[in-house]
Design an enzyme around this catalytic site. Sequence first.
Site, mmCIF file in Angstrom:
data_model
loop_
_atom_site.group_PDB
_atom_site.id
_atom_site.type_symbol
_atom_site.label_atom_id
_atom_site.label_comp_id
_atom_site.label_asym_id
_atom_site.label_seq_id
_atom_site.Cartn_x
_atom_site.Cartn_y
_atom_site.Cartn_z
ATOM 1 N N CYS A 25 0.728 -1.200 0.111
ATOM 2 C CA CYS A 25 0.042 0.177 -0.082
ATOM 3 C C CYS A 25 0.833 1.458 0.069
ATOM 4 O O CYS A 25 0.726 2.159 -0.768
ATOM 5 C CB CYS A 25 -1.060 -0.010 1.148
ATOM 6 S SG CYS A 25 -0.512 -0.861 2.629
ATOM 7 N N ARG A 81 7.206 -11.457 4.781
ATOM 8 C CA ARG A 81 6.658 -11.272 6.246
ATOM 9 C C ARG A 81 7.516 -12.382 7.148
ATOM 10 O O ARG A 81 7.463 -13.621 6.760
ATOM 11 C CB ARG A 81 5.088 -11.453 6.401
ATOM 12 C CG ARG A 81 4.412 -10.483 5.447
ATOM 13 C CD ARG A 81 3.003 -10.429 5.688
ATOM 14 N NE ARG A 81 2.241 -9.308 4.687
ATOM 15 C CZ ARG A 81 1.079 -9.535 4.902
ATOM 16 N NH1 ARG A 81 0.145 -10.150 5.411
ATOM 17 N NH2 ARG A 81 0.479 -8.577 3.960
ATOM 18 N N GLN A 86 0.686 -11.326 -3.856
ATOM 19 C CA GLN A 86 -0.831 -10.845 -3.625
ATOM 20 C C GLN A 86 -1.329 -10.413 -4.994
ATOM 21 O O GLN A 86 -0.744 -9.637 -5.683
ATOM 22 C CB GLN A 86 -0.875 -9.803 -2.653
ATOM 23 C CG GLN A 86 -0.793 -10.244 -1.098
ATOM 24 C CD GLN A 86 -1.218 -9.320 -0.251
ATOM 25 O OE1 GLN A 86 -2.256 -9.221 0.169
ATOM 26 N NE2 GLN A 86 -0.238 -8.376 0.245
ATOM 27 N N ASP A 139 -2.878 -7.851 -5.342
ATOM 28 C CA ASP A 139 -3.310 -6.771 -4.780
ATOM 29 C C ASP A 139 -3.566 -5.684 -5.674
ATOM 30 O O ASP A 139 -3.433 -5.638 -6.974
ATOM 31 C CB ASP A 139 -1.992 -6.119 -3.975
ATOM 32 C CG ASP A 139 -2.429 -5.708 -2.588
ATOM 33 O OD1 ASP A 139 -3.498 -5.497 -2.314
ATOM 34 O OD2 ASP A 139 -1.295 -5.432 -1.970
ATOM 35 N N HIS A 147 -5.181 -1.130 -5.147
ATOM 36 C CA HIS A 147 -5.527 0.050 -4.436
ATOM 37 C C HIS A 147 -6.305 1.087 -5.134
ATOM 38 O O HIS A 147 -5.889 1.469 -6.205
ATOM 39 C CB HIS A 147 -4.329 0.506 -3.900
ATOM 40 C CG HIS A 147 -3.353 -0.494 -2.656
ATOM 41 N ND1 HIS A 147 -2.438 -0.975 -3.317
ATOM 42 C CD2 HIS A 147 -3.473 -0.587 -1.509
ATOM 43 C CE1 HIS A 147 -1.983 -1.955 -2.170
ATOM 44 N NE2 HIS A 147 -2.626 -1.683 -1.276
ATOM 45 N N LYS A 174 -12.752 -3.751 7.417
ATOM 46 C CA LYS A 174 -12.481 -4.291 6.206
ATOM 47 C C LYS A 174 -13.727 -5.369 6.117
ATOM 48 O O LYS A 174 -14.233 -5.702 7.188
ATOM 49 C CB LYS A 174 -11.346 -5.204 6.232
ATOM 50 C CG LYS A 174 -11.072 -6.198 7.259
ATOM 51 C CD LYS A 174 -9.595 -6.765 7.267
ATOM 52 C CE LYS A 174 -9.267 -7.723 8.418
ATOM 53 N NZ LYS A 174 -8.017 -8.200 8.416
ATOM 54 N N HIS A 204 -8.094 -0.828 -0.073
ATOM 55 C CA HIS A 204 -7.159 -1.653 -0.220
ATOM 56 C C HIS A 204 -7.877 -3.184 -0.585
ATOM 57 O O HIS A 204 -8.791 -3.495 0.115
ATOM 58 C CB HIS A 204 -6.294 -2.260 1.016
ATOM 59 C CG HIS A 204 -5.584 -1.047 1.896
ATOM 60 N ND1 HIS A 204 -4.340 -0.647 1.787
ATOM 61 C CD2 HIS A 204 -6.090 0.253 2.401
ATOM 62 C CE1 HIS A 204 -3.890 0.298 2.585
ATOM 63 N NE2 HIS A 204 -5.151 0.682 2.727
#
Length: 584
Positions: free
Chosen positions: A274, A303, A321, A323, A325, A405, A453
């Site tokens: 992000c 991670r 991911q 992912d 945004h 979320k 997100h």
Amino acid sequence: MAVDEKLQTIRHSCAHVMAEAILKLYPGTKIAIGPAIDNGFYYDFDFPKDTKFTETDFPAVEKEMRRIIAGNFDFSRKEVSKEEALKLFADQEYKIELINDLPADATITTYQQDTFLDLCKGPHVANTKEINGQAFKLDKIAGAYWRGDSNRPMLTRVYALCFEKPNDLKDYLAMLAEAEKRDHRKLGVEMDLFHLDPEDPGQIFWHPNGWTTYTVIQDYMRKMVRRDGYLEVNTPAIMPRSLWERSGHWGHYQANMFITESEKRMFAIKPMNCPGALEIFKSKQRSYKDLPLRLAEFGHDVRNEPSGTLHGIMRVRGFVQDDAHIICTEDQVAAEVAKFCKLLKTVYHDFGFDDLVVKFSTMPEDHVGDLATWEKAEKALADACHEAGLDYEIQPGEGAFYGPKLEFKLYDCLGREWQCGTIQADFQLPSAERLDATYIGADNQKHHPVMLHRAILGSIERFLGILIENFAGAFPTWLAFEQAAIVPVKNDFDDYAKEVNDALIAADIRSNAYISDDNMRNKIKMITKEHKTPYILIVGENEMKEKTVTVRFRQSSGLEQKTMKIEEFIAYVQDKVNKHVIGI
């Protein structure tokens, strides 16, 4: 009492019965805690040093538990003072610690059945006869640090399965047996998809077979987001401490970050994408006319997960991911969430998942931002759910530290629940206090956008693990790393097998010609077991003369075999692929 609450009460009561049985069989054992969990319960024990408790001891414990249950003992609740509780559990050090940690005004309760007394807030069944002696089974043993602290004693955690009726236990055990056959770690080796190196925990080495299906999934998602109005970006793998401090991750997520140093500056390998997306947004001044801006990234994140929590490719340290945004105005949040939900439903359908559960996670204790902003963010997400026609269950305090979320959970063929997709409304990261992202509004003034997100698959690695287990490795045609295998009846027809293979590859069908000296039967056996290929094409003299192939459909399809022209087979496969058909 709802069915789930009743079952959880039975499970917690059965945990007390197990604790009593173990204390009777292993005098001197110290007891800690024993909550109900999904499908059963556990209890933590500190066995005497000369006692080695193993799974071979389970039958004796189960026998004693059934003896206790047959005694029809009442569960008796009693409120006691702190002083009385300390006396009652004077020989149980873990209970003493729990009692001492209770607030001064806390109501302390004990429960007793037969000769067993436990510190517990309940509730419990009225009598042991409400526990079915044939509906529980001790399951496994694990180590567990007292209160989750690695500096405290390691206790023995005994897990058990527990249901209301024996048939429920029988069904669950059958599901576990089937799940074991489908274990992605086992199939990953058998099908030569990937391997995991204990010297490099949490990192995946993808082999050609596994990587082929991986890239098919990634290419599919790339096509879907492009069609839905996203622009694909890519951000650095390592970013400076200063950025992570401003984003809030350094203060709230540092324990999970891999940190490095260069030229006397601190950097972190990105655990999420992000901040990088907002840096791209901030690279030039934006107008309200540019919004919403949907930035998609197949971001490779790392991670620092504890090694004990890693599990195959389901939970790893390095992952990608799907992912994205969405940077938008506050007024656009509801429409963007609704648009996302529509895309998510389409994607899940193409992978064969149509039953979804939506969870709404609200503000956690560890959060950034003021209450008013959080209330605004939660209302925006709730309004978006209503607009999208979604029912949801509230998960209090389970939101991200920067915003509430929605979590989307799907069910596999065994009825197991998997949390994959998520969308989070973030009023914090773009704020002046954080990364200070702005756009010029219709009023010619600067405003801070909202950042959504979102991910659909979540970790591609984990989602592929789910697919492996859901399909038991027998992927639908559009996902299979090998869609067709050409097997000549004997080596005289190797050249025709190569000709067929060339035609399929030219048509973008993933195929292989098996032209080794091994006999046809062994080739088919290997292809069926190790590759689980949807179509095996047998070619011999007749096929070579007629320019055909004899198609053997995968056994699980329920189909047998059919002779087809090469062009006809190509069209057949392409139709299955283009429509993302789950069968073959």
